[in-house]
Design an enzyme around this catalytic site. Structure first.
Site, PDB file in Angstrom:
ATOM      1  N   CYS A   1       0.798  -1.240   0.000  1.00 14.22           N
ATOM      2  CA  CYS A   1       0.000   0.000   0.000  1.00 14.22           C
ATOM      3  C   CYS A   1       0.828   1.287   0.000  1.00 14.22           C
ATOM      4  CB  CYS A   1      -0.995   0.029   1.143  1.00 14.22           C
ATOM      5  SG  CYS A   1      -1.288  -1.512   1.957  1.00 14.22           S
TER       6      CYS A   1
ATOM      7  N   ARG B   1       7.042 -10.931   5.809  1.00 11.07           N
ATOM      8  CA  ARG B   1       6.754 -10.710   7.226  1.00 11.07           C
ATOM      9  C   ARG B   1       7.321 -11.883   7.999  1.00 11.07           C
ATOM     10  NH1 ARG B   1       0.408  -9.549   6.136  1.00 11.07           N
ATOM     11  NH2 ARG B   1       0.733  -7.969   4.535  1.00 11.07           N
TER      12      ARG B   1
ATOM     13  N   GLN C   1       0.915 -11.023  -2.967  1.00  8.74           N
ATOM     14  CA  GLN C   1      -0.500 -10.646  -2.922  1.00  8.74           C
ATOM     15  C   GLN C   1      -0.949 -10.222  -4.315  1.00  8.74           C
ATOM     16  OE1 GLN C   1      -0.005  -7.469   0.008  1.00  8.74           O
ATOM     17  NE2 GLN C   1      -1.250  -8.648   1.427  1.00  8.74           N
TER      18      GLN C   1
ATOM     19  N   ASP D   1      -2.550  -7.785  -5.220  1.00  7.90           N
ATOM     20  CA  ASP D   1      -2.964  -6.573  -4.538  1.00  7.90           C
ATOM     21  C   ASP D   1      -3.490  -5.530  -5.525  1.00  7.90           C
ATOM     22  OD1 ASP D   1      -3.313  -5.244  -2.215  1.00  7.90           O
ATOM     23  OD2 ASP D   1      -1.189  -5.007  -1.732  1.00  7.90           O
TER      24      ASP D   1
ATOM     25  N   HIS E   1      -5.126  -1.247  -5.233  1.00  3.45           N
ATOM     26  CA  HIS E   1      -5.649  -0.145  -4.428  1.00  3.45           C
ATOM     27  C   HIS E   1      -6.488   0.739  -5.313  1.00  3.45           C
ATOM     28  CE1 HIS E   1      -2.290  -1.644  -1.986  1.00  3.45           C
ATOM     29  NE2 HIS E   1      -3.176  -1.454  -1.022  1.00  3.45           N
TER      30      HIS E   1
ATOM     31  N   LYS F   1     -14.876  -3.303   6.513  1.00  2.86           N
ATOM     32  CA  LYS F   1     -14.373  -4.233   5.498  1.00  2.86           C
ATOM     33  C   LYS F   1     -15.338  -5.375   5.265  1.00  2.86           C
ATOM     34  CE  LYS F   1     -11.766  -7.250   8.550  1.00  2.86           C
ATOM     35  NZ  LYS F   1     -10.721  -8.228   8.650  1.00  2.86           N
TER      36      LYS F   1
ATOM     37  N   HIS G   1      -8.456  -1.277  -0.294  1.00  2.88           N
ATOM     38  CA  HIS G   1      -7.479  -2.346  -0.502  1.00  2.88           C
ATOM     39  C   HIS G   1      -8.280  -3.589  -0.881  1.00  2.88           C
ATOM     40  CE1 HIS G   1      -4.574  -0.257   2.345  1.00  2.88           C
ATOM     41  NE2 HIS G   1      -5.721   0.198   2.778  1.00  2.88           N
TER      42      HIS G   1
HETATM   43 ZN   LIG Z   1      -3.206  -2.311   0.830  1.00  4.21          ZN
END
Ligand SMILES: [Zn+2]
Ligand SMILES: [Zn+2]
Length: 642
Positions: free
Chosen positions: A337, A366, A384, A386, A388, A472, A518
């Protein structure tokens, strides 16, 4: 009298001091027989505990997760009672419920407990359960409590007690056993009808390896024998489908001690599968107006201080990378992000550019404790899918609808049909906990609820589960073994646009903050594929599977023809291999079955002459003879079907 508000919103008066069990009995005797505990306002209580004020009440049965937790936690007490009867002087650590049962950490001194002792312990537990002993709650002063466990000689409980505040200490007693516990528990041991101890393991007291290693005994219990039988059968099947086992057998991925634990390495077949998933989603995203971007795997520590991720992941994760330059520090990125916020902010934005959807298959790192690592589902590096989305508050609902539609499309294509959406909203009693204006929160929560209604999704709404920065929606997906997985999250965020001071110029010529969403339909590629392997037992949808057809020549003299067949399949965009080993064809069939190759094309003299193929389907057997073009059509249709 007190007023009790039930989950359907109805309010009923009851005498002050009524218990959840009294209330259940006033509704029906059948319900009362199934009540295990009760949620009073937001706390789970014993069903036998008197309620003295107006309250919201939810009766908890086996079907409620908190009901199950009460049942299993109470079973841990039952096991402790059995252990104390069989091993006098045994000392106890902690005994919590877990996802699939419970455990208790015990110190049996110089006596060892192994799985050979299980049947004796189970038998004792059954005997004590049949006595239907009630679990009785008792408030105790701290000094008395410490005195009790000192006399008993249980230093673990004494240590736990010393950290508790006086006035908040309770004991629970059932039969001959007393435990320090804040509860809650089920009404009596008679509810526990089916018992199975699962395994023993070593566990350091308080997870500290400098302290004594206790024996952790795991068990599981059920209100009915049939439920235990089904559970054990499911575990057998789960073992067969374990993605770590299938991943090795199908040569999809591996781990290497030299590379590092928790860092998956994708083998050619696994890479082919994963790439097809990525390509499929990339294509869908382009169709839906996403713009792909690529950002680095590391970023300056300051970036993550700005985003707040350093506070969350910094200390407990991979440590900063230092360069030869004094004071220069980089972090392996824990999230994509912040990088995407920088992309948004790199030049002024107008409302005409919104919604802006930027997408990246971004790999993040992580640090997970080594004990937490598990195949592909708990790793230290993962990618991910991912994206945005930056939009105006008014565009939120349409963006949500778009993302939900994409997520459902992805789940369907991967063979997941059974899912619900969990909506996490604000805690209405705690409005100050959240960032962003009330007006925007109302708008966002309404948008999510309306979007799920329009999409016809079945939903569960949980109040107070929203992150401090936005509501969410999670897709809770059931796999073929009826296990629930959280896949595909859509998260609204008012925080990062604030922290990165993101703006757009509105039609009013004034600067405004965009809303950020997200979203990741697969979530983590690694975890999703791990779940997919177990869901499908390695029988992937045809469009995705690494090899679609094994071409099996009957003898060596058919190898050339087999290669021609494979070349023709490849020319039609289909995938496969020729098994040209000098093995009997039955052996080749068996190996292709083990590899879960969906189709086998067997070729011998007859096929070479006629130009036809003899087709077998994995797990089903002979489909008979097919002409090449018919087989190709058949496969293409199957690819389209799912
Ligand atoms: Zn994010
Ligand atoms: Zn307890």
């Amino acid at each position: 009298m007190i007023n009790i508000t039930l989950p359907d919103g109805s309010v009923r008066p009851y005498p002050k001091g009524s218990t959840a069990m009294d209330i259940a009995l006033s509704i029906s005797a059948g319900l009362a027989r199934n009540v295990l505990s009760a949620k009073v306002n937001d706390e789970v209580w014993d069903a036998s505990r008197p309620i003295h004020t107006d309250a919201r009440l939810q009766l908890l049965t086996w079907d409620a997760p908190e009901g199950k937790a009460t049942f299993w936690h109470s079973s841990a007490h039952l096991m402790a009672e059995a252990l104390e009867a069989l091993y006098p002087g045994v000392k106890f650590g902690i005994g919590p419920p877990i996802d699939d049962g419970f455990y208790y950490d015990v110190d049996t001194g110089d006596r060892q407990i192994s799985s050979e002792d299980f049947s004796r312990i189970e038998e004792k537990m059954r005997e004590l359960a049949r006595q239907k002993n009630t679990y009785t709650r008792k408030e105790v002063g701290k000094a008395d409590a410490i005195q009790y466990f000192k006399e008993k000689g249980d230093e673990y409980k004494v240590e736990l007690l010393e950290e508790l505040e006086d006035g908040q200490i309770t004991f629970y007693e059932q039969g001959n056993f007393v435990d320090l516990c804040k509860g809650p528990h089920i009404p009596d041991t008679g509810r526990i009808k089916a018992i199975k101890l699962m395994k023993v393991a070593g566990a350091y007291w308080r997870g500290d390896e400098t302290r004594k290693q206790l024996t952790r005994i795991y068990g599981v219990t059920f209100p009915k024998q049939k439920e235990l039988d089904e559970h054990l059968q499911m575990l057998e099947e789960a073992k067969k489908r374990d993605h770590r086992k299938l991943g090795a057998e199908l040569e999809l991925f591996m781990f290497s001690e030299k590379v590092g634990a928790g860092l998956p390495i994708w083998l050619p077949k696994g890479t082919a599968l994963r790439t097809r998933m990525e390509d499929f989603l990339k294509k869908e995203q382009i169709k839906r107006g996403y713009q792909p971007v690529i950002t680095p795997h590391i970023g300056k520590k300051d970036l993550y201080i700005t985003s707040g991720h350093y506070a969350k992941y910094g200390e407990d994760s991979f440590q900063p990378i230092h360069t030869p330059r004094e004071g220069e520090e980089f972090l392996l990125k824990p999230m994509n992000c912040p990088h995407h916020c920088e992309i948004y902010g790199h030049r002024p934005r107008s409302y005409k550019e919104l919604p802006l959807r930027i997408a990246e298959f971004g790999t993040v790192y992580r640090y997970e404790q080594s004990g937490e690592l598990h195949g592909l589902t708990r790793v230290r590096g993962f990618t991910q899918d991912d994206a945005h989305l930056f939009c105006t508050p008014d565009q939120l609902k349409d963006e949500f609808l778009g993302v939900m539609d994409l997520t459902m499309h992805v789940l369907r294509k991967l063979g997941f049909q059974n899912y619900t959406a969990q909506i996490s909203l604000r805690d209405p009693d705690n409005p100050d906990k959240y960032i962003g204006s009330n007006e925007n929160w109302d708008k966002a929560e309404e948008a999510i609820i309306e979007a799920t209604e329009e999409a016809g999704l079945s939903t569960v709404t949980v109040m107070g589960e929203a992150a401090f920065y936005g509501p969410k929606l999670d897709f809770m997906v059931k796999d073929a073994l009826n296990r629930s997985w959280q896949l595909g999250t859509i998260q609204v965020d008012y925080n990062l646009p604030e922290r990165f001071e993101l703006e757009y110029i509105g039609s009013d010529n004034q600067p405004h903050r965009p809303v950020m969403i997200h979203r990741a339909p697969f979530g983590s590629m690694e975890r999703f594929i791990g779940v997919l392997i177990e869901h499908s037992a390695g029988n992937f949808p045809l469009w995705l599977t690494p090899d679609q057809v094994a071409v099996l020549p009957i003898s060596d003299r058919h190898n050339d023809y087999a290669r021609k067949v494979l070349a023709q399949l490849s020319a039609e965009g289909l995938r496969g291999y020729v098994d040209d080993r000098s093995e009997k064809v039955n052996r080749k069939i068996r190996d292709a079955e083990v590899q879960k190759t969906p189709f086998m094309a067997i070729v011998g003299d007859k096929e070479a002459e006629s130009g036809a193929l003899s087709i077998r389907k994995h797990g089903e057997g002979d489909l008979g003879s097919m002409k090449m073009e018919d087989f190709v059509d058949y496969l293409h249709k199957l690819e389209e079907e799912i």
